[in-house]
Design a protein around this motif. Structure first.
Motif, mmCIF file in Angstrom:
data_model
loop_
_atom_site.group_PDB
_atom_site.id
_atom_site.type_symbol
_atom_site.label_atom_id
_atom_site.label_comp_id
_atom_site.label_asym_id
_atom_site.label_seq_id
_atom_site.Cartn_x
_atom_site.Cartn_y
_atom_site.Cartn_z
ATOM 1 N N SER A 61 -10.110 1.312 -4.229
ATOM 2 C CA SER A 61 -9.598 2.494 -4.202
ATOM 3 C C SER A 61 -9.628 3.090 -2.776
ATOM 4 C CB SER A 61 -10.561 3.639 -4.883
ATOM 5 O OG SER A 61 -11.894 3.627 -4.370
ATOM 6 N N GLY A 62 -8.610 3.878 -2.348
ATOM 7 C CA GLY A 62 -8.327 4.262 -1.005
ATOM 8 C C GLY A 62 -7.267 5.297 -0.791
ATOM 9 N N THR A 63 -6.968 5.443 0.531
ATOM 10 C CA THR A 63 -6.120 6.372 1.024
ATOM 11 C C THR A 63 -4.841 5.704 1.668
ATOM 12 O OG1 THR A 63 -7.550 8.083 1.081
ATOM 13 C CG2 THR A 63 -5.512 8.579 2.171
ATOM 14 N N ALA A 64 -3.472 6.258 1.518
ATOM 15 C CA ALA A 64 -2.448 5.516 2.255
ATOM 16 C C ALA A 64 -1.960 6.756 2.944
ATOM 17 C CB ALA A 64 -1.525 4.840 1.296
ATOM 18 N N ILE A 65 -1.512 6.468 4.260
ATOM 19 C CA ILE A 65 -0.879 7.346 4.969
ATOM 20 C C ILE A 65 0.368 6.872 5.533
ATOM 21 C CG2 ILE A 65 -2.055 6.997 7.051
ATOM 22 C CD1 ILE A 65 -1.923 9.748 8.001
ATOM 23 N N PHE A 66 1.522 7.698 5.374
ATOM 24 C CA PHE A 66 2.880 7.448 5.795
ATOM 25 C C PHE A 66 3.060 8.051 7.231
ATOM 26 C CE2 PHE A 66 2.963 7.059 1.390
ATOM 27 C CZ PHE A 66 4.091 6.256 1.190
ATOM 28 N N ASN A 67 3.235 7.065 8.290
ATOM 29 C CA ASN A 67 3.286 7.325 9.672
ATOM 30 C C ASN A 67 4.493 8.232 10.010
ATOM 31 O OD1 ASN A 67 1.322 5.599 9.914
ATOM 32 N ND2 ASN A 67 2.687 3.904 10.971
ATOM 33 N N PHE A 255 -8.820 1.362 2.253
ATOM 34 C CA PHE A 255 -9.540 1.186 1.069
ATOM 35 C C PHE A 255 -10.791 0.341 0.969
ATOM 36 C CE2 PHE A 255 -6.438 -2.411 1.374
ATOM 37 C CZ PHE A 255 -7.041 -3.526 1.153
ATOM 38 N N LYS A 256 -11.558 0.335 -0.104
ATOM 39 C CA LYS A 256 -12.537 -0.411 -0.221
ATOM 40 C C LYS A 256 -12.872 -0.831 -1.764
ATOM 41 C CE LYS A 256 -15.630 3.652 -0.243
ATOM 42 N NZ LYS A 256 -16.891 4.205 0.570
ATOM 43 N N SER A 257 -13.483 -2.012 -1.975
ATOM 44 C CA SER A 257 -13.695 -2.453 -3.362
ATOM 45 C C SER A 257 -14.638 -1.821 -3.805
ATOM 46 C CB SER A 257 -13.741 -3.892 -3.330
ATOM 47 O OG SER A 257 -15.134 -4.349 -2.640
ATOM 48 N N GLN A 258 -14.798 -1.716 -5.131
ATOM 49 C CA GLN A 258 -15.840 -0.933 -6.048
ATOM 50 C C GLN A 258 -16.711 -1.832 -6.548
ATOM 51 O OE1 GLN A 258 -13.448 1.298 -8.769
ATOM 52 N NE2 GLN A 258 -12.281 2.031 -7.088
#
Length: 258
Positions: A61-67, A255-258
């Motif tokens: 799970s994580g976060t994506a950011i569009f440049n 992101f990082k694994s759970q």
């Protein structure tokens, strides 16, 4: 290589790096006493890891950011992480080397769009476990000429130990004519799940020629006093090659694994 958004770096480092602190003080006027630190045979653990490799499918799970817009989106997905056993038949910088192939491949749904991402590189070790370099489709990293660091992991470690192991000079490709930045490999040892175990974390950090961070990968393993080692979790911040060309340099993943 694109730069990582500054908004990502501070929370990432706070969330990913694990520190181990401890101590005891005496209740009276005498000097404080403490038990001898438990020693873990890291060289044996890494030899076991190099022999068996790692192959895991991880929920992340994580976060994506569009440049382009600065918009960010939370996401979940599945990540395949593979590290092959060390292959002794390789060559790097005109010397015999053991090669480890590492890959991250994932399928993520970001802002309603399904996409697959991947990152593949090769790490090279000498016969006596010196870290020689890392190669990928985007960069070619070799030992820095500074000579200030050991260039290999220590034979034994204790909880609370942290160290910068190696610095790489990174180039666009193997011709080494176009510098792209610097790579650093370090480690941290924190408490495990019992007195006989510890969490051994490796951190790979890459920066561009101006010193701005472009990629960070942390891998966490459980080691014990017998030299057994098992993979725990992985965290990543940076850019992965995307199946959609328009996303290749336009999206940052944290992101990082759970």
């Amino acid at each position: 290589m694109p730069r990582i958004s500054k908004a990502f770096i501070a929370p990432l480092l706070c969330g990913l790096l694990v520190t181990a602190c401890g101590g005891s003080t005496g209740g009276g006027t005498g000097a404080p006493t403490s038990a001898a630190a438990t020693t873990f045979p890291l060289s044996i653990a890494l030899l076991n890891l190099d022999t068996t490799g790692v192959q895991k499918t991880l929920p992340v799970s994580g976060t994506a950011i569009f440049n382009a817009t600065g918009s960010s989106y939370d996401f979940t997905g599945s990540l395949d992480f593979t590290e092959t056993p060390a292959n002794a038949g390789s060559n790097f910088e005109n010397q015999a080397a053991r090669q480890i192939d590492s890959s991250l491949t994932g399928a993520f749904n970001i802002n309603g769009a399904n996409n697959s991402f991947s990152s593949i590189n090769q790490s090279f070790l000498s016969a006596n476990n010196l870290l020689l370099g890392i190669s990928s489709a985007k960069s070619y990293c070799t030992l820095s000429a500074s000579g200030q660091f050991p260039d290999k992991y220590p034979d034994t470690v204790t909880i609370g130990q942290a160290q910068l192991v190696v610095i790489y000079d990174c180039y666009q490709d193997g011709t080494k004519t176009s510098p792209v930045g610097t790579g650093k490999v370090s480690f941290l040892v924190s408490a495990g799940n019992s007195p006989e175990t510890a969490t051994f974390s490796t951190m790979e950090t890459f920066t561009d020629t101006t010193g701005l961070q472009t990629q960070y990968t942390q891998k966490n393993y459980l080691i014990d006093t017998s030299g057994n080692i098992s993979f725990l979790t992985l965290s990543f911040l940076g850019f992965l090659t995307s199946s959609n060309n328009w996303l290749a340099n336009g999206i940052q993943l944290n992101f990082k694994s759970q």
